[in-house]
Scaffold this motif. Structure first.
Motif, PDB file in Angstrom:
ATOM      1  N   THR A 199     -32.241   4.712 -18.370  1.00 12.39           N
ATOM      2  CA  THR A 199     -33.641   4.785 -17.928  1.00 12.39           C
ATOM      3  C   THR A 199     -34.098   3.448 -17.367  1.00 12.39           C
ATOM      4  OG1 THR A 199     -34.102   4.643 -20.275  1.00 12.39           O
ATOM      5  CG2 THR A 199     -34.725   6.670 -19.203  1.00 12.39           C
ATOM      6  N   SER A 200     -33.760   2.338 -18.011  1.00  9.63           N
ATOM      7  CA  SER A 200     -34.286   1.078 -17.487  1.00  9.63           C
ATOM      8  C   SER A 200     -33.621   0.722 -16.156  1.00  9.63           C
ATOM      9  CB  SER A 200     -34.130  -0.045 -18.503  1.00  9.63           C
ATOM     10  OG  SER A 200     -32.792  -0.147 -18.872  1.00  9.63           O
ATOM     11  N   PHE A 201     -32.367   1.119 -15.991  1.00 13.95           N
ATOM     12  CA  PHE A 201     -31.731   0.917 -14.690  1.00 13.95           C
ATOM     13  C   PHE A 201     -32.511   1.670 -13.611  1.00 13.95           C
ATOM     14  CE2 PHE A 201     -28.732   1.985 -11.341  1.00 13.95           C
ATOM     15  CZ  PHE A 201     -28.137   0.765 -11.098  1.00 13.95           C
ATOM     16  N   LEU A 202     -32.827   2.918 -13.886  1.00 13.63           N
ATOM     17  CA  LEU A 202     -33.550   3.725 -12.898  1.00 13.63           C
ATOM     18  C   LEU A 202     -34.929   3.149 -12.619  1.00 13.63           C
ATOM     19  CD1 LEU A 202     -32.459   7.301 -13.952  1.00 13.63           C
ATOM     20  CD2 LEU A 202     -31.689   5.940 -12.015  1.00 13.63           C
ATOM     21  N   ILE A 203     -35.598   2.665 -13.687  1.00 11.41           N
ATOM     22  CA  ILE A 203     -36.917   2.072 -13.475  1.00 11.41           C
ATOM     23  C   ILE A 203     -36.799   0.836 -12.585  1.00 11.41           C
ATOM     24  CG2 ILE A 203     -38.783   0.820 -14.636  1.00 11.41           C
ATOM     25  CD1 ILE A 203     -39.034   3.764 -14.947  1.00 11.41           C
ATOM     26  N   GLY A 204     -35.763   0.021 -12.839  1.00 12.98           N
ATOM     27  CA  GLY A 204     -35.537  -1.152 -12.001  1.00 12.98           C
ATOM     28  C   GLY A 204     -35.349  -0.747 -10.543  1.00 12.98           C
ATOM     29  N   VAL A 205     -34.564   0.284 -10.325  1.00 11.03           N
ATOM     30  CA  VAL A 205     -34.316   0.766  -8.963  1.00 11.03           C
ATOM     31  C   VAL A 205     -35.624   1.194  -8.312  1.00 11.03           C
ATOM     32  CG1 VAL A 205     -33.259   2.634  -7.643  1.00 11.03           C
ATOM     33  CG2 VAL A 205     -31.935   1.441  -9.386  1.00 11.03           C
ATOM     34  N   VAL A 206     -36.415   1.994  -9.055  1.00 12.04           N
ATOM     35  CA  VAL A 206     -37.664   2.513  -8.494  1.00 12.04           C
ATOM     36  C   VAL A 206     -38.596   1.369  -8.107  1.00 12.04           C
ATOM     37  CG1 VAL A 206     -39.766   3.781  -9.056  1.00 12.04           C
ATOM     38  CG2 VAL A 206     -37.543   4.708  -9.689  1.00 12.04           C
ATOM     39  N   ILE A 207     -38.791   0.405  -9.026  1.00 10.50           N
ATOM     40  CA  ILE A 207     -39.701  -0.707  -8.754  1.00 10.50           C
ATOM     41  C   ILE A 207     -39.216  -1.507  -7.545  1.00 10.50           C
ATOM     42  CG2 ILE A 207     -40.593  -2.889  -9.672  1.00 10.50           C
ATOM     43  CD1 ILE A 207     -41.836  -0.494 -10.890  1.00 10.50           C
ATOM     44  N   ALA A 208     -37.914  -1.761  -7.516  1.00 11.49           N
ATOM     45  CA  ALA A 208     -37.390  -2.559  -6.417  1.00 11.49           C
ATOM     46  C   ALA A 208     -37.600  -1.845  -5.080  1.00 11.49           C
ATOM     47  CB  ALA A 208     -35.908  -2.831  -6.649  1.00 11.49           C
ATOM     48  N   TYR A 209     -37.330  -0.568  -5.058  1.00  7.31           N
ATOM     49  CA  TYR A 209     -37.504   0.165  -3.797  1.00  7.31           C
ATOM     50  C   TYR A 209     -38.958   0.162  -3.349  1.00  7.31           C
ATOM     51  CZ  TYR A 209     -33.184   2.149  -2.122  1.00  7.31           C
ATOM     52  OH  TYR A 209     -31.966   2.302  -1.540  1.00  7.31           O
ATOM     53  N   GLN A 210     -39.851   0.536  -4.273  1.00 11.74           N
ATOM     54  CA  GLN A 210     -41.259   0.608  -3.898  1.00 11.74           C
ATOM     55  C   GLN A 210     -41.759  -0.750  -3.425  1.00 11.74           C
ATOM     56  OE1 GLN A 210     -42.935   3.417  -3.631  1.00 11.74           O
ATOM     57  NE2 GLN A 210     -41.040   4.413  -4.267  1.00 11.74           N
ATOM     58  N   GLY A 211     -41.369  -1.799  -4.156  1.00 20.66           N
ATOM     59  CA  GLY A 211     -41.806  -3.148  -3.786  1.00 20.66           C
ATOM     60  C   GLY A 211     -41.221  -3.565  -2.450  1.00 20.66           C
ATOM     61  N   ALA A 212     -39.934  -3.271  -2.253  1.00 24.20           N
ATOM     62  CA  ALA A 212     -39.246  -3.730  -1.048  1.00 24.20           C
ATOM     63  C   ALA A 212     -39.933  -3.199   0.199  1.00 24.20           C
ATOM     64  CB  ALA A 212     -37.789  -3.288  -1.098  1.00 24.20           C
ATOM     65  N   VAL A 213     -40.284  -1.921   0.184  1.00 25.17           N
ATOM     66  CA  VAL A 213     -40.914  -1.315   1.362  1.00 25.17           C
ATOM     67  C   VAL A 213     -42.202  -2.049   1.712  1.00 25.17           C
ATOM     68  CG1 VAL A 213     -42.002   0.769   2.234  1.00 25.17           C
ATOM     69  CG2 VAL A 213     -39.896   0.931   0.913  1.00 25.17           C
ATOM     70  N   SER A 267     -32.371  -5.337  -4.364  1.00 25.10           N
ATOM     71  CA  SER A 267     -32.814  -6.404  -3.466  1.00 25.10           C
ATOM     72  C   SER A 267     -31.656  -6.843  -2.574  1.00 25.10           C
ATOM     73  CB  SER A 267     -33.295  -7.618  -4.250  1.00 25.10           C
ATOM     74  OG  SER A 267     -34.121  -7.225  -5.293  1.00 25.10           O
ATOM     75  N   HIS A 268     -30.483  -6.879  -3.178  1.00 27.23           N
ATOM     76  CA  HIS A 268     -29.316  -7.288  -2.416  1.00 27.23           C
ATOM     77  C   HIS A 268     -28.986  -6.262  -1.326  1.00 27.23           C
ATOM     78  CE1 HIS A 268     -25.540  -9.145  -1.488  1.00 27.23           C
ATOM     79  NE2 HIS A 268     -24.869  -8.051  -1.802  1.00 27.23           N
ATOM     80  N   LEU A 269     -28.998  -5.013  -1.697  1.00 24.56           N
ATOM     81  CA  LEU A 269     -28.613  -3.968  -0.753  1.00 24.56           C
ATOM     82  C   LEU A 269     -29.669  -3.769   0.325  1.00 24.56           C
ATOM     83  CD1 LEU A 269     -27.160  -1.265  -3.174  1.00 24.56           C
ATOM     84  CD2 LEU A 269     -25.908  -2.857  -1.713  1.00 24.56           C
ATOM     85  N   HIS A 270     -30.918  -3.861  -0.078  1.00 25.33           N
ATOM     86  CA  HIS A 270     -31.998  -3.432   0.808  1.00 25.33           C
ATOM     87  C   HIS A 270     -32.647  -4.596   1.533  1.00 25.33           C
ATOM     88  CE1 HIS A 270     -34.399   0.027   1.898  1.00 25.33           C
ATOM     89  NE2 HIS A 270     -35.450  -0.778   1.931  1.00 25.33           N
ATOM     90  N   LEU A 271     -32.858  -5.705   0.813  1.00 25.44           N
ATOM     91  CA  LEU A 271     -33.561  -6.846   1.418  1.00 25.44           C
ATOM     92  C   LEU A 271     -32.621  -8.018   1.695  1.00 25.44           C
ATOM     93  CD1 LEU A 271     -36.737  -6.848  -0.857  1.00 25.44           C
ATOM     94  CD2 LEU A 271     -36.570  -6.013   1.471  1.00 25.44           C
ATOM     95  N   HIS A 272     -31.349  -7.827   1.401  1.00 23.03           N
ATOM     96  CA  HIS A 272     -30.332  -8.854   1.660  1.00 23.03           C
ATOM     97  C   HIS A 272     -30.655 -10.182   0.994  1.00 23.03           C
ATOM     98  CE1 HIS A 272     -28.919  -5.828   4.354  1.00 23.03           C
ATOM     99  NE2 HIS A 272     -30.070  -5.861   5.005  1.00 23.03           N
ATOM    100  N   ILE A 273     -31.151 -10.104  -0.261  1.00 25.19           N
ATOM    101  CA  ILE A 273     -31.335 -11.329  -1.050  1.00 25.19           C
ATOM    102  C   ILE A 273     -30.087 -11.465  -1.920  1.00 25.19           C
ATOM    103  CG2 ILE A 273     -32.699 -12.432  -2.852  1.00 25.19           C
ATOM    104  CD1 ILE A 273     -35.063 -10.731  -1.865  1.00 25.19           C
ATOM    105  N   SER A 274     -29.407 -12.593  -1.777  1.00 19.17           N
ATOM    106  CA  SER A 274     -28.147 -12.702  -2.516  1.00 19.17           C
ATOM    107  C   SER A 274     -28.417 -12.877  -4.008  1.00 19.17           C
ATOM    108  CB  SER A 274     -27.345 -13.893  -2.000  1.00 19.17           C
ATOM    109  OG  SER A 274     -27.919 -15.078  -2.500  1.00 19.17           O
TER     110      SER A 274
END
Ligand SMILES: Nc1ncnc2c1ncn2[C@@H]1O[C@H](COP(=O)(O)OP(=O)(O)OP(=O)(O)O)[C@@H](O)[C@H]1O
Ligand SMILES: [Mg+2]
Lengths: 383, 255
Positions: free
Chosen positions: A184-198, A296-303
């Motif tokens: 669950t926390s992995f998925l939450i991390g994914v969701v937050i990162a995606y929403q924020g990234a956009v 962030s790495h995959l979507h925003l290319h932050i290493s």
């Protein structure tokens, strides 16, 4: 005039010249044949008061207790409407049955539904449920009080603490929960990162994703999500375990042997959860941030190195501590509610299911309410 | 009065290798109160369950109200089930329903009587079996053992069945309650023309209300008849059973 099928209970209402009314009943006055007779009598009682009735029972074939009960009901109702009733021609076995049932009919003559009762009913049920609610809270407080007494006692006599039980419960509630908490926390991390990234991408403020993930996950999301998962998983199992023990009278047996259920069952569970939940939250922090880092790495290319470097400078350690410190409070709420509801289970099998549901719903609600309280308090305090 | 309501002929019952009945015969007549006696584990409950189609014998035939149970059709068995009431050894009330709902459930499912009338009938039956009126709203878990028995009896009686099966109705009741129970059964039998089949160990019931009975033992019905016939029976098992009762009868006669 009213006529019905020959085998069903029949009632003919005849008017004689001298203003007496004659009920001619016939057919089978048994439980599956009474509907028509009931309707006719009902109608008659609504419209007639103060009349003289001769109730002729001579053609009734069979009668059972439903039939007699119907007769008794309307006989009483008509009497109440000041009618003068004479029963004629009843067979002796029917009369015997009437006398038997009459003996066991309740004395209270109920009047037709009161006008006020219709209005008072909602108020009545509001009152009842309010009282039940208050009683529920007081008994929960009593439970909490008893629990604290035992906690104090345990602290003063550390040797009475059931360490074995605590360890076993930590394994159940903590260790075994790691996979689901991780997921669950992995998925939450994914969701937050995606929403924020956009959103952040629009402003070219990509690097701020680190601030956002770091603070929101550690301070709010991972304590809350972990607590909710644990409430669903452990809170419900506490209620069900204690509920079954109550059902099978194991708890009573323990009491008679001098094993205080609070000391043997409740305290180890509460302490175990208060130890495991903060650890689980810390674990969820790591997984959640890792998930954010990946996205962030995959979507925003932050290493990864860039992410970690930024994280170190923006994530105050206090956020992590605040998140972890919520753990014991949430854990106490979940475990205390779970155990309390477990003790409320009564002897019926159904009540286990009911109280398990109630326990989870209460626990999740209280966790969220407690979290809101923390938010307000800490913000006001400027932390 | 003497036409047969239940006829059990040559039934054989086996649970695995445990043979419970091996050629048991008995017959119950219209309007009588028929007792089933026997030691613990002699197969009384099993026989009763076979009469009400919960269990089926390996061989032999049981007929109830003229219907052969081995070849009965669905509709006939539905009619039969409506026409009898059963009181289980442990009460078997539905734990999620209140006493009133338990008692009224057959009326609600099988008849279209108005709800108010159903409630009145239920209340009357609850009074009749000697439960306090406050018990109506309680759940089975909140009742004492004896109250469970009474509530289950009220449920069995609610449709005015022609046949009543009772499995140890008076065990768990106090002596006063047991006597009232016996009297109630007698009264109902007279008025409703009930036929009652009861498993009982209660010597008082056997003495005061049972018309005829069967003694189960050695996988068979070893004796059947009225009390006076059976106490003359020379079989050792029967004598064991009634060793005490003979003395009682003598003293009763002596009074
Ligand atoms: N479902 C079952 N499976 C296997 N054996 C069974 C089952 N039901 C009953 N038996 C066996 O059948 C025998 C008769 O049981 P039954 O319940 O009829 O006894 P009973 O005469 O009613 O005794 P009691 O007076 O104790 O109630 C016993 O030996 C029991 O072990
Ligand atoms: Mg039995």
């Amino acid at each position: 005039m009213h006529t019905t099928y020959s085998h069903k209970a029949q009632l003919k209402v005849l008017k004689t010249p001298d203003a007496t009314i004659v009920f001619k009943s016939s057919g089978n006055w048994t439980n599956n044949a009474l509907v028509d007779a009931n309707m006719i009598l009902d109608q008659f009682c609504r419209t007639h008061h103060n009349v003289t009735i001769h109730w002729d029972m001579s053609n009734v074939e069979n009668i059972d207790s439903a039939g007699v009960m119907l007769f008794i009901n309307y006989y009483d109702l008509l009497k109440l409407n000041h009618c003068n009733i004479k029963v004629i021609g009843a067979k002796s076995e029917h009369e015997k049955m009437y006398r038997l049932l009459r003996k066991y009919t309740s004395k209270d003559t109920r009047k037709p539904a009161d006008f006020y009762s219709v209005f008072l009913k909602p108020l009545d049920s509001i009152g009842k449920s309010s009282v039940a609610f208050i009683l529920d809270i007081t008994s929960f407080l009593a439970f909490v009080g008893e629990n604290f007494v035992h906690l104090l006692y345990s602290l003063l006599h550390p040797r009475s603490i059931r360490f074995g039980a605590i360890v076993k419960n930590i394994e159940e509630a903590g260790l075994r929960a790691i996979p689901i908490v991780a997921l669950t926390s992995f998925l939450i991390g994914v969701v937050i990162a995606y929403q924020g990234a956009v959103q952040l991408e629009k402003f070219g403020a990509n690097i701020f994703i680190v601030d956002m993930i770091g603070i929101s996950i550690t301070r709010e999301l991972s304590p809350l999500i972990t607590a909710i998962v644990v409430a669903g998983r452990t809170g419900s199992s506490y209620t069900a375990q204690l509920g079954v023990m109550k059902l099978t009278e194991e708890i009573d047996a323990m009491r008679t042997m001098g094993f205080e259920p609070h000391r043997f069952l409740v305290l180890p569970r509460i302490l175990a959860l208060m130890i495991s939940l903060p650890l689980l939250i810390f674990f969820a922090d790591i997984i959640g941030i890792a998930a954010g880092m990946l996205i962030s790495h995959l979507h925003l290319h932050i290493s990864f190195t860039e992410f970690i470097h930024r994280l170190q400078s923006v994530l105050d350690i206090k956020h992590v501590w605040i998140g972890i410190c919520k753990g014991p409070f949430f854990a106490w709420l979940i475990a205390a509610i779970g155990c309390y509801r477990g003790f409320q289970v009564s002897k019926s099998t159904e009540s286990i299911g009911r109280y398990t549901t109630i326990s989870v719903v209460n626990a999740i609600f209280l966790v969220i309410a407690c979290d809101a309280l923390f938010s307000v308090l800490l913000t006001e305090l400027g932390i | 009065m003497s036409n047969t309501v239940i006829e059990v002929s040559d039934i054989v019952t086996r649970f695995g290798t445990n043979i419970v009945h091996d050629g048991a015969n008995l017959s119950v007549r219209q309007g009588e109160i028929y007792g089933l006696l026997g030691g613990s584990g002699s197969g009384k409950t099993t026989l009763l369950k076979q009469m009400i189609m919960l269990l089926h014998p390996q061989s032999g035939e049981i007929s109830v109200l003229g219907q052969k149970l081995s070849t009965i059709s669905r509709t006939d068995s539905a009619i039969l089930r409506r026409n009898w009431g059963v009181l289980f050894q442990s009460g078997a009330l539905y734990s999620s329903l209140t006493v009133a709902e338990n008692v009224g459930i057959k009326l609600r499912e099988y008849t279209d009587l108005p709800l108010k009338l159903i409630q009145d009938i239920v209340r009357m039956k609850i009074n009749m079996v000697g439960l306090p009126e406050t018990a109506a709203e309680l759940y089975p878990a909140e009742l004492s053992g004896g109250m469970v028995k009474r509530a289950a009896l009220a449920r069995a009686l609610v449709m005015d069945p022609a046949l009543l099966f009772l499995d140890e109705p008076t065990s768990g009741l106090d002596p006063v309650g047991a006597e009232a129970f016996d009297n109630l059964i007698l009264e109902l039998r007279e008025i409703l023309d009930l036929t009652v089949v009861m498993v009982t160990h209660d010597l008082d019931s056997i003495w005061s209300i049972v018309d005829r009975f069967a003694v189960l033992g050695e996988k068979k019905v070893i004796a059947e008849g009225t009390l006076n016939e059976i106490i003359e029976n020379p079989q050792p098992i029967v004598r064991q059973f009634f060793g005490g009762i003979r003395g009682r009868i003598r003293s009763q006669n002596g009074k």
